[in-house]
Design a protein around this motif. Sequence first.
Motif, PDB file in Angstrom:
ATOM      1  N   GLY A  11       0.924  -1.132   0.203  1.00  0.00           N
ATOM      2  CA  GLY A  11      -0.064  -0.103  -0.111  1.00  0.00           C
ATOM      3  C   GLY A  11       0.951   1.119   0.183  1.00  0.00           C
ATOM      4  O   GLY A  11       1.127   1.650   0.963  1.00  0.00           O
ATOM      5  N   GLY A  13       0.596   4.383  -0.904  1.00  0.00           N
ATOM      6  CA  GLY A  13      -0.221   5.713  -1.220  1.00  0.00           C
ATOM      7  C   GLY A  13       0.659   6.705  -0.443  1.00  0.00           C
ATOM      8  O   GLY A  13       1.921   6.897  -0.491  1.00  0.00           O
ATOM      9  N   ALA A  14      -0.331   7.745   0.122  1.00  0.00           N
ATOM     10  CA  ALA A  14       0.473   8.597   0.811  1.00  0.00           C
ATOM     11  C   ALA A  14       1.324   8.186   1.968  1.00  0.00           C
ATOM     12  O   ALA A  14       2.467   8.674   2.037  1.00  0.00           O
ATOM     13  N   MET A  15       1.063   7.582   2.914  1.00  0.00           N
ATOM     14  CA  MET A  15       1.784   7.268   4.022  1.00  0.00           C
ATOM     15  C   MET A  15       3.002   6.248   3.482  1.00  0.00           C
ATOM     16  O   MET A  15       4.168   6.237   3.905  1.00  0.00           O
ATOM     17  N   ASP A  34       1.944  -1.737  -4.825  1.00  0.00           N
ATOM     18  CA  ASP A  34       0.633  -0.969  -4.978  1.00  0.00           C
ATOM     19  C   ASP A  34       0.159  -1.325  -6.055  1.00  0.00           C
ATOM     20  O   ASP A  34       0.449  -2.384  -6.711  1.00  0.00           O
ATOM     21  N   PHE A  79       0.177  -0.278   4.597  1.00  0.00           N
ATOM     22  CA  PHE A  79      -0.243   0.967   4.651  1.00  0.00           C
ATOM     23  C   PHE A  79      -1.245   1.019   3.498  1.00  0.00           C
ATOM     24  O   PHE A  79      -1.467   2.142   3.036  1.00  0.00           O
ATOM     25  N   LYS A  81      -5.482   1.184   3.042  1.00  0.00           N
ATOM     26  CA  LYS A  81      -6.704   1.738   3.787  1.00  0.00           C
ATOM     27  C   LYS A  81      -7.097   0.312   4.535  1.00  0.00           C
ATOM     28  O   LYS A  81      -6.851  -0.753   3.896  1.00  0.00           O
ATOM     29  N   ALA A  88      -5.028  -7.069   0.028  1.00  0.00           N
ATOM     30  CA  ALA A  88      -3.443  -6.679  -0.220  1.00  0.00           C
ATOM     31  C   ALA A  88      -2.830  -7.942   0.303  1.00  0.00           C
ATOM     32  O   ALA A  88      -1.617  -8.147  -0.547  1.00  0.00           O
ATOM     33  N   GLN A 106      -1.756   1.494  10.376  1.00  0.00           N
ATOM     34  CA  GLN A 106      -3.067   2.004   9.969  1.00  0.00           C
ATOM     35  C   GLN A 106      -3.952   2.676  11.094  1.00  0.00           C
ATOM     36  O   GLN A 106      -3.759   2.194  12.116  1.00  0.00           O
ATOM     37  N   ASN A 107      -5.007   3.379  10.959  1.00  0.00           N
ATOM     38  CA  ASN A 107      -5.907   3.907  11.980  1.00  0.00           C
ATOM     39  C   ASN A 107      -6.758   2.776  12.144  1.00  0.00           C
ATOM     40  O   ASN A 107      -7.044   2.025  11.314  1.00  0.00           O
ATOM     41  N   VAL A 131       2.417  11.148  11.896  1.00  0.00           N
ATOM     42  CA  VAL A 131       3.023  11.734  10.564  1.00  0.00           C
ATOM     43  C   VAL A 131       2.096  12.171   9.817  1.00  0.00           C
ATOM     44  O   VAL A 131       1.052  11.078   9.335  1.00  0.00           O
ATOM     45  N   SER A 133       0.587  12.900   5.777  1.00  0.00           N
ATOM     46  CA  SER A 133       1.104  12.820   4.226  1.00  0.00           C
ATOM     47  C   SER A 133      -0.046  12.903   3.443  1.00  0.00           C
ATOM     48  O   SER A 133      -1.132  12.402   3.870  1.00  0.00           O
ATOM     49  N   LYS A 189      -6.130   7.404  19.722  1.00  0.00           N
ATOM     50  CA  LYS A 189      -6.154   8.249  18.329  1.00  0.00           C
ATOM     51  C   LYS A 189      -7.836   7.600  17.727  1.00  0.00           C
ATOM     52  O   LYS A 189      -8.527   8.570  16.976  1.00  0.00           O
ATOM     53  N   GLU A 272     -12.811   4.412   6.043  1.00  0.00           N
ATOM     54  CA  GLU A 272     -12.352   3.618   7.003  1.00  0.00           C
ATOM     55  C   GLU A 272     -13.389   3.414   8.504  1.00  0.00           C
ATOM     56  O   GLU A 272     -12.986   2.973   9.449  1.00  0.00           O
TER      57      GLU A 272
HETATM   58  P1  NAD Z   1      -3.879   6.110   0.724  1.00  0.00           P
HETATM   59  O1  NAD Z   1      -5.310   5.906  -0.016  1.00  0.00           O
HETATM   60  O2  NAD Z   1      -2.833   7.199   0.054  1.00  0.00           O
HETATM   61  O3  NAD Z   1      -2.864   4.902   0.252  1.00  0.00           O
HETATM   62  C1  NAD Z   1      -3.436   3.479   0.314  1.00  0.00           C
HETATM   63  C2  NAD Z   1      -2.762   2.532  -0.988  1.00  0.00           C
HETATM   64  O4  NAD Z   1      -2.897   1.295  -0.842  1.00  0.00           O
HETATM   65  C3  NAD Z   1      -3.144   3.336  -2.254  1.00  0.00           C
HETATM   66  O5  NAD Z   1      -1.963   3.775  -2.843  1.00  0.00           O
HETATM   67  C4  NAD Z   1      -3.582   2.156  -2.933  1.00  0.00           C
HETATM   68  O6  NAD Z   1      -3.446   2.085  -4.269  1.00  0.00           O
HETATM   69  C5  NAD Z   1      -3.139   1.015  -2.209  1.00  0.00           C
HETATM   70  N1  NAD Z   1      -3.795  -0.317  -2.258  1.00  0.00           N
HETATM   71  C6  NAD Z   1      -5.077  -0.371  -2.278  1.00  0.00           C
HETATM   72  N2  NAD Z   1      -5.413  -1.781  -2.415  1.00  0.00           N
HETATM   73  C7  NAD Z   1      -4.201  -2.379  -2.361  1.00  0.00           C
HETATM   74  C8  NAD Z   1      -3.914  -3.868  -2.766  1.00  0.00           C
HETATM   75  N3  NAD Z   1      -4.650  -4.767  -2.771  1.00  0.00           N
HETATM   76  N4  NAD Z   1      -2.537  -4.297  -2.713  1.00  0.00           N
HETATM   77  C9  NAD Z   1      -1.610  -3.111  -2.636  1.00  0.00           C
HETATM   78  N5  NAD Z   1      -1.819  -1.741  -2.491  1.00  0.00           N
HETATM   79  C10 NAD Z   1      -3.261  -1.418  -2.329  1.00  0.00           C
HETATM   80  O7  NAD Z   1      -4.122   6.139   2.252  1.00  0.00           O
HETATM   81  P2  NAD Z   1      -3.171   6.602   3.331  1.00  0.00           P
HETATM   82  O8  NAD Z   1      -3.309   8.091   3.604  1.00  0.00           O
HETATM   83  O9  NAD Z   1      -1.722   6.354   2.981  1.00  0.00           O
HETATM   84  O10 NAD Z   1      -3.341   5.841   4.621  1.00  0.00           O
HETATM   85  C11 NAD Z   1      -2.917   4.545   4.863  1.00  0.00           C
HETATM   86  C12 NAD Z   1      -3.383   4.107   6.123  1.00  0.00           C
HETATM   87  O11 NAD Z   1      -2.613   4.991   7.303  1.00  0.00           O
HETATM   88  C13 NAD Z   1      -4.876   4.277   6.749  1.00  0.00           C
HETATM   89  O12 NAD Z   1      -5.049   3.358   7.691  1.00  0.00           O
HETATM   90  C14 NAD Z   1      -4.704   5.624   7.304  1.00  0.00           C
HETATM   91  O13 NAD Z   1      -5.544   5.913   8.299  1.00  0.00           O
HETATM   92  C15 NAD Z   1      -3.493   5.654   8.166  1.00  0.00           C
HETATM   93  N6  NAD Z   1      -3.152   7.027   8.301  1.00  0.00           N
HETATM   94  C16 NAD Z   1      -2.833   8.209   7.432  1.00  0.00           C
HETATM   95  C17 NAD Z   1      -2.347   9.428   7.669  1.00  0.00           C
HETATM   96  C18 NAD Z   1      -2.070  10.381   6.693  1.00  0.00           C
HETATM   97  O14 NAD Z   1      -1.876  11.465   7.029  1.00  0.00           O
HETATM   98  N7  NAD Z   1      -2.444   9.946   5.371  1.00  0.00           N
HETATM   99  C19 NAD Z   1      -1.643   9.683   8.797  1.00  0.00           C
HETATM  100  C20 NAD Z   1      -1.888   8.606   9.814  1.00  0.00           C
HETATM  101  C21 NAD Z   1      -2.527   7.327   9.579  1.00  0.00           C
END
Ligand code: NAD
Length: 315
Positions: A11, A13-15, A34, A79, A81, A88, A106-107, A131, A133, A189, A272
Amino acid sequence: MAMSMKVAVLGAGAMGSLFGGLLAEQGLAVQLLDVNPAHIAAVQAEGLRLETDRGDRRVAVPICRPEAARETPDWLLVFTKTGDTARALASAAHLLGPQTRVLSLQNGLGGADRLAEWVPAGRIAVGVTTVPSDLAGPGHVRSHGAGSIRLMMAQGQDDATLRQLAEALGAAGLPAEVDPMVGVAIWEKVAFNAAFNALCAGSGCRVGALAALPEARALAFEVADEVLQVARASGVAVQPERVHATMAHALEHHGAHQPSMLQDLLAGRRTEIDAINGAVVRAAEALGQPVPRNRTLATLVRLIEGRTLAATSGA
Ligand code: NAD
Protein backbone atom coordinates in the motif's frame (compact mmCIF):
# COMPACT_ATOMS: atom_id res chain seq x y z
CA MET A 1 22.09 -4.18 10.97
CA ALA A 2 19.31 -1.63 10.41
CA MET A 3 21.01 -0.62 7.15
CA SER A 4 20.88 -4.17 5.78
CA MET A 5 17.19 -4.49 6.62
CA LYS A 6 14.88 -5.29 3.71
CA VAL A 7 11.56 -3.48 3.88
CA ALA A 8 8.51 -3.97 1.68
CA VAL A 9 5.63 -1.49 1.86
CA LEU A 10 2.21 -2.90 1.04
CA GLY A 11 0.00 0.00 0.00
CA ALA A 12 2.35 2.69 -1.28
CA GLY A 13 -0.06 5.62 -1.23
CA ALA A 14 0.43 8.77 0.84
CA MET A 15 1.87 7.09 3.95
CA GLY A 16 3.45 4.02 2.38
CA SER A 17 5.32 6.05 -0.23
CA LEU A 18 6.49 8.55 2.40
CA PHE A 19 7.79 5.85 4.75
CA GLY A 20 9.26 3.78 1.91
CA GLY A 21 10.80 6.80 0.21
CA LEU A 22 12.43 8.12 3.39
CA LEU A 23 13.83 4.68 4.29
CA ALA A 24 15.15 4.21 0.72
CA GLU A 25 16.81 7.60 0.97
CA GLN A 26 18.76 6.24 3.97
CA GLY A 27 20.06 3.36 1.87
CA LEU A 28 17.68 0.63 3.04
CA ALA A 29 16.50 -1.94 0.47
CA VAL A 30 12.87 -0.88 0.02
CA GLN A 31 10.25 -2.39 -2.28
CA LEU A 32 6.99 -0.49 -2.77
CA LEU A 33 3.90 -2.59 -3.56
CA ASP A 34 0.74 -1.01 -4.89
CA VAL A 35 -2.08 -1.48 -7.39
CA ASN A 36 -2.50 2.11 -8.62
CA PRO A 37 -1.25 1.99 -12.25
CA ALA A 38 -0.68 5.75 -12.55
CA HIS A 39 1.38 5.88 -9.35
CA ILE A 40 3.39 2.78 -10.29
CA ALA A 41 4.13 4.18 -13.76
CA ALA A 42 5.16 7.60 -12.42
CA VAL A 43 7.53 6.19 -9.78
CA GLN A 44 9.05 3.75 -12.27
CA ALA A 45 9.57 6.50 -14.85
CA GLU A 46 10.90 9.35 -12.71
CA GLY A 47 11.40 8.08 -9.17
CA LEU A 48 9.32 9.04 -6.17
CA ARG A 49 8.99 12.77 -5.63
CA LEU A 50 9.26 13.49 -1.90
CA GLU A 51 8.22 16.97 -0.80
CA THR A 52 8.92 17.38 2.92
CA ASP A 53 10.32 20.00 5.29
CA ARG A 54 13.77 18.62 4.30
CA GLY A 55 13.24 19.66 0.67
CA ASP A 56 11.71 18.63 -2.63
CA ARG A 57 13.61 15.80 -4.30
CA ARG A 58 13.27 12.51 -6.16
CA VAL A 59 14.24 9.11 -4.78
CA ALA A 60 14.75 6.00 -6.88
CA VAL A 61 12.73 3.20 -5.29
CA PRO A 62 11.42 0.03 -6.91
CA ILE A 63 7.65 -0.33 -7.15
CA CYS A 64 5.42 -3.06 -8.57
CA ARG A 65 2.14 -4.86 -7.96
CA PRO A 66 2.33 -7.18 -4.92
CA GLU A 67 1.92 -10.36 -6.98
CA ALA A 68 4.92 -9.38 -9.17
CA ALA A 69 7.33 -8.98 -6.23
CA ARG A 70 9.77 -11.78 -5.39
CA GLU A 71 12.03 -10.63 -2.53
CA THR A 72 11.14 -11.76 1.01
CA PRO A 73 11.45 -8.75 3.33
CA ASP A 74 12.50 -8.58 6.97
CA TRP A 75 9.63 -6.16 7.53
CA LEU A 76 6.38 -5.72 5.64
CA LEU A 77 4.81 -2.35 6.45
CA VAL A 78 1.07 -2.44 5.74
CA PHE A 79 -0.21 0.95 4.64
CA THR A 80 -3.33 0.21 2.63
CA LYS A 81 -6.60 1.66 3.88
CA THR A 82 -7.97 -0.77 6.48
CA GLY A 83 -10.69 -2.14 4.17
CA ASP A 84 -8.10 -3.20 1.56
CA THR A 85 -5.84 -5.07 4.01
CA ALA A 86 -7.11 -8.60 3.42
CA ARG A 87 -7.01 -8.37 -0.38
CA ALA A 88 -3.55 -6.79 -0.29
CA LEU A 89 -2.13 -9.43 2.05
CA ALA A 90 -3.61 -12.22 -0.04
CA SER A 91 -1.62 -10.93 -3.03
CA ALA A 92 1.57 -10.49 -0.97
CA ALA A 93 1.38 -13.72 1.07
CA HIS A 94 4.06 -15.38 -1.10
CA LEU A 95 6.57 -12.76 0.13
CA LEU A 96 6.20 -13.67 3.80
CA GLY A 97 9.17 -15.75 4.96
CA PRO A 98 9.63 -17.51 8.32
CA GLN A 99 11.34 -14.41 9.75
CA THR A 100 9.22 -11.69 8.13
CA ARG A 101 7.57 -9.37 10.60
CA VAL A 102 4.54 -7.32 9.63
CA LEU A 103 3.68 -3.89 11.01
CA SER A 104 0.39 -2.03 10.74
CA LEU A 105 0.32 1.69 11.53
CA GLN A 106 -3.13 1.98 9.95
CA ASN A 107 -5.80 3.96 11.75
CA GLY A 108 -8.58 2.28 13.68
CA LEU A 109 -8.93 -0.78 15.90
CA GLY A 110 -8.18 -4.41 15.04
CA GLY A 111 -4.86 -3.93 13.23
CA ALA A 112 -3.37 -7.17 14.62
CA ASP A 113 -6.59 -9.14 14.01
CA ARG A 114 -6.62 -8.13 10.34
CA LEU A 115 -3.07 -9.50 9.93
CA ALA A 116 -3.48 -12.65 12.03
CA GLU A 117 -4.89 -14.68 9.15
CA TRP A 118 -1.60 -14.26 7.27
CA VAL A 119 1.13 -13.97 9.90
CA PRO A 120 1.70 -15.77 13.22
CA ALA A 121 0.73 -13.47 16.09
CA GLY A 122 4.31 -13.40 17.41
CA ARG A 123 5.53 -11.66 14.24
CA ILE A 124 2.87 -8.92 14.14
CA ALA A 125 3.58 -5.38 15.31
CA VAL A 126 1.05 -2.60 15.67
CA GLY A 127 1.26 1.08 16.29
CA VAL A 128 0.04 4.52 15.64
CA THR A 129 1.47 7.51 13.82
CA THR A 130 0.76 11.21 13.75
CA VAL A 131 3.02 11.75 10.72
CA PRO A 132 0.92 13.54 8.08
CA SER A 133 1.09 12.74 4.37
CA ASP A 134 -0.84 13.40 1.16
CA LEU A 135 -0.48 12.01 -2.32
CA ALA A 136 -0.21 15.24 -4.32
CA GLY A 137 -0.40 13.31 -7.61
CA PRO A 138 0.94 10.12 -9.17
CA GLY A 139 4.48 9.57 -7.92
CA HIS A 140 4.39 12.66 -5.72
CA VAL A 141 4.12 12.62 -1.91
CA ARG A 142 3.80 15.73 0.23
CA SER A 143 4.34 15.75 4.00
CA HIS A 144 4.84 18.90 6.05
CA GLY A 145 4.94 19.26 9.81
CA ALA A 146 6.08 17.07 12.64
CA GLY A 147 4.77 13.69 13.65
CA SER A 148 5.88 10.58 15.47
CA ILE A 149 5.33 6.85 15.69
CA ARG A 150 4.68 4.50 18.59
CA LEU A 151 4.89 0.82 17.93
CA MET A 152 5.05 -2.52 19.74
CA MET A 153 4.90 -6.22 19.03
CA ALA A 154 1.21 -7.14 19.24
CA GLN A 155 1.91 -9.77 21.92
CA GLY A 156 3.97 -7.31 23.95
CA GLN A 157 7.31 -9.19 23.74
CA ASP A 158 10.68 -7.47 23.42
CA ASP A 159 11.95 -7.82 19.85
CA ALA A 160 15.38 -6.74 18.65
CA THR A 161 14.23 -6.34 15.04
CA LEU A 162 11.44 -4.02 16.16
CA ARG A 163 14.01 -1.86 17.92
CA GLN A 164 16.11 -1.88 14.73
CA LEU A 165 13.10 -0.83 12.67
CA ALA A 166 12.37 2.01 15.10
CA GLU A 167 16.01 3.09 14.84
CA ALA A 168 15.88 3.02 11.03
CA LEU A 169 12.66 5.05 11.00
CA GLY A 170 14.17 7.61 13.37
CA ALA A 171 17.27 7.97 11.17
CA ALA A 172 14.96 8.55 8.19
CA GLY A 173 13.26 11.47 9.97
CA LEU A 174 10.30 9.47 11.28
CA PRO A 175 10.77 9.52 15.08
CA ALA A 176 9.65 6.14 16.38
CA GLU A 177 9.41 4.87 19.93
CA VAL A 178 8.87 1.27 21.01
CA ASP A 179 6.05 1.71 23.49
CA PRO A 180 4.57 -1.13 25.59
CA MET A 181 1.53 1.12 26.15
CA VAL A 182 0.83 1.44 22.44
CA GLY A 183 -2.75 0.23 23.00
CA VAL A 184 -3.43 3.46 24.88
CA ALA A 185 -2.17 5.52 21.96
CA ILE A 186 -4.23 3.48 19.47
CA TRP A 187 -7.48 3.87 21.43
CA GLU A 188 -6.87 7.57 22.09
CA LYS A 189 -6.36 8.17 18.37
CA VAL A 190 -9.51 6.17 17.61
CA ALA A 191 -11.45 8.38 20.05
CA PHE A 192 -10.19 11.49 18.24
CA ASN A 193 -10.91 10.03 14.79
CA ALA A 194 -14.32 8.64 15.76
CA ALA A 195 -15.31 12.18 16.69
CA PHE A 196 -13.80 14.33 13.95
CA ASN A 197 -13.68 11.93 11.00
CA ALA A 198 -17.22 10.65 11.44
CA LEU A 199 -18.82 14.01 12.35
CA CYS A 200 -17.17 15.76 9.41
CA ALA A 201 -17.97 12.87 7.05
CA GLY A 202 -21.57 12.73 8.24
CA SER A 203 -22.08 16.49 7.98
CA GLY A 204 -19.86 17.35 5.02
CA CYS A 205 -18.27 20.04 7.21
CA ARG A 206 -14.66 20.84 7.99
CA VAL A 207 -13.36 20.86 11.58
CA GLY A 208 -13.85 24.64 11.78
CA ALA A 209 -17.63 24.29 11.34
CA LEU A 210 -17.74 21.96 14.37
CA ALA A 211 -15.74 24.51 16.34
CA ALA A 212 -18.19 27.28 15.45
CA LEU A 213 -21.36 25.45 16.57
CA PRO A 214 -21.45 24.77 20.34
CA GLU A 215 -23.78 21.76 19.95
CA ALA A 216 -21.46 20.18 17.37
CA ARG A 217 -18.42 20.85 19.51
CA ALA A 218 -20.14 19.22 22.50
CA LEU A 219 -21.18 16.26 20.35
CA ALA A 220 -17.58 15.72 19.25
CA PHE A 221 -16.49 15.38 22.88
CA GLU A 222 -19.45 13.08 23.66
CA VAL A 223 -18.53 10.78 20.75
CA ALA A 224 -14.91 10.63 21.91
CA ASP A 225 -15.99 9.99 25.51
CA GLU A 226 -18.08 6.99 24.44
CA VAL A 227 -14.95 5.52 22.84
CA LEU A 228 -12.83 6.26 25.91
CA GLN A 229 -15.38 4.53 28.16
CA VAL A 230 -15.23 1.41 25.99
CA ALA A 231 -11.43 1.53 26.15
CA ARG A 232 -11.49 1.83 29.95
CA ALA A 233 -13.98 -1.04 30.21
CA SER A 234 -11.60 -3.08 28.02
CA GLY A 235 -8.78 -2.44 30.50
CA VAL A 236 -6.92 0.18 28.43
CA ALA A 237 -5.69 3.08 30.57
CA VAL A 238 -6.65 5.93 28.24
CA GLN A 239 -6.45 9.49 29.58
CA PRO A 240 -9.54 11.52 28.70
CA GLU A 241 -7.83 14.83 29.59
CA ARG A 242 -5.11 14.17 27.02
CA VAL A 243 -7.64 13.36 24.27
CA HIS A 244 -9.75 16.40 25.19
CA ALA A 245 -6.67 18.63 24.99
CA THR A 246 -5.75 17.26 21.52
CA MET A 247 -9.34 17.79 20.37
CA ALA A 248 -9.47 21.33 21.73
CA HIS A 249 -6.20 22.08 19.91
CA ALA A 250 -7.59 20.73 16.63
CA LEU A 251 -10.81 22.74 17.02
CA GLU A 252 -8.81 25.90 17.58
CA HIS A 253 -5.98 25.44 15.07
CA HIS A 254 -7.09 22.99 12.35
CA GLY A 255 -10.37 24.57 11.28
CA ALA A 256 -9.56 24.24 7.57
CA HIS A 257 -8.80 20.54 7.91
CA GLN A 258 -10.93 18.08 5.97
CA PRO A 259 -10.55 14.72 7.76
CA SER A 260 -9.64 11.77 5.54
CA MET A 261 -13.07 10.16 5.95
CA LEU A 262 -14.73 13.23 4.43
CA GLN A 263 -12.10 13.34 1.67
CA ASP A 264 -12.81 9.67 0.92
CA LEU A 265 -16.56 10.29 0.65
CA LEU A 266 -16.08 13.33 -1.57
CA ALA A 267 -13.83 11.28 -3.86
CA GLY A 268 -16.30 8.37 -3.98
CA ARG A 269 -13.90 6.05 -2.14
CA ARG A 270 -14.66 3.55 0.63
CA THR A 271 -14.03 5.03 4.09
CA GLU A 272 -12.39 3.52 7.18
CA ILE A 273 -15.67 3.79 9.16
CA ASP A 274 -15.68 0.04 9.84
CA ALA A 275 -12.28 0.14 11.60
CA ILE A 276 -13.12 3.32 13.55
CA ASN A 277 -16.70 3.91 14.78
CA GLY A 278 -17.81 0.48 13.50
CA ALA A 279 -15.12 -1.29 15.53
CA VAL A 280 -16.01 0.78 18.60
CA VAL A 281 -19.65 -0.34 18.29
CA ARG A 282 -18.57 -4.01 18.05
CA ALA A 283 -16.27 -3.68 21.08
CA ALA A 284 -19.04 -1.93 23.04
CA GLU A 285 -21.56 -4.64 22.13
CA ALA A 286 -19.21 -7.32 23.45
CA LEU A 287 -19.13 -5.44 26.76
CA GLY A 288 -22.87 -4.69 26.81
CA GLN A 289 -22.09 -0.98 26.82
CA PRO A 290 -24.27 1.52 24.91
CA VAL A 291 -22.53 3.82 22.41
CA PRO A 292 -25.54 5.47 20.71
CA ARG A 293 -23.65 8.35 19.14
CA ASN A 294 -20.99 6.12 17.58
CA ARG A 295 -23.65 3.69 16.38
CA THR A 296 -25.63 6.51 14.76
CA LEU A 297 -22.56 8.01 13.10
CA ALA A 298 -21.37 4.62 11.82
CA THR A 299 -24.77 4.01 10.20
CA LEU A 300 -24.98 7.53 8.77
CA VAL A 301 -21.51 7.35 7.21
CA ARG A 302 -22.22 3.87 5.82
CA LEU A 303 -25.39 5.22 4.19
CA ILE A 304 -23.52 8.10 2.58
CA GLU A 305 -20.72 5.75 1.56
CA GLY A 306 -23.21 3.40 -0.11
CA ARG A 307 -24.69 6.27 -2.07
CA THR A 308 -21.35 7.76 -3.17
CA LEU A 309 -19.86 4.36 -4.09
CA ALA A 310 -22.94 3.53 -6.16
CA ALA A 311 -22.72 6.91 -7.91
CA THR A 312 -19.01 6.40 -8.68
CA SER A 313 -19.50 2.89 -10.05
CA GLY A 314 -22.43 4.10 -12.11
CA ALA A 315 -24.86 1.70 -10.36
P1 NAD B 1 -3.79 6.08 0.60
O1 NAD B 1 -5.16 5.83 0.04
O2 NAD B 1 -3.04 7.28 0.16
O3 NAD B 1 -2.85 4.80 0.28
C1 NAD B 1 -3.33 3.50 0.29
C2 NAD B 1 -2.66 2.79 -0.88
O4 NAD B 1 -3.02 1.41 -0.84
C3 NAD B 1 -3.10 3.32 -2.25
O5 NAD B 1 -1.97 3.75 -2.99
C4 NAD B 1 -3.78 2.12 -2.90
O6 NAD B 1 -3.58 2.06 -4.32
C5 NAD B 1 -3.10 0.98 -2.18
N1 NAD B 1 -3.85 -0.28 -2.27
C6 NAD B 1 -5.20 -0.48 -2.26
N2 NAD B 1 -5.47 -1.78 -2.42
C7 NAD B 1 -4.28 -2.43 -2.50
C8 NAD B 1 -3.91 -3.78 -2.70
N3 NAD B 1 -4.84 -4.76 -2.82
N4 NAD B 1 -2.60 -4.09 -2.77
C9 NAD B 1 -1.65 -3.11 -2.66
N5 NAD B 1 -1.94 -1.80 -2.49
C10 NAD B 1 -3.24 -1.47 -2.41
O7 NAD B 1 -3.95 6.03 2.17
P2 NAD B 1 -3.00 6.70 3.28
O8 NAD B 1 -3.44 8.10 3.53
O9 NAD B 1 -1.60 6.43 2.92
O10 NAD B 1 -3.42 5.87 4.59
C11 NAD B 1 -2.96 4.55 4.82
C12 NAD B 1 -3.28 4.18 6.27
O11 NAD B 1 -2.56 5.08 7.14
C13 NAD B 1 -4.76 4.36 6.62
O12 NAD B 1 -5.15 3.40 7.57
C14 NAD B 1 -4.80 5.75 7.28
O13 NAD B 1 -5.87 5.92 8.18
C15 NAD B 1 -3.47 5.75 8.01
N6 NAD B 1 -2.93 7.10 8.30
C16 NAD B 1 -2.87 8.05 7.31
C17 NAD B 1 -2.32 9.29 7.61
C18 NAD B 1 -2.17 10.37 6.56
O14 NAD B 1 -1.80 11.50 6.89
N7 NAD B 1 -2.37 10.08 5.28
C19 NAD B 1 -1.84 9.55 8.91
C20 NAD B 1 -1.91 8.54 9.87
C21 NAD B 1 -2.45 7.31 9.55
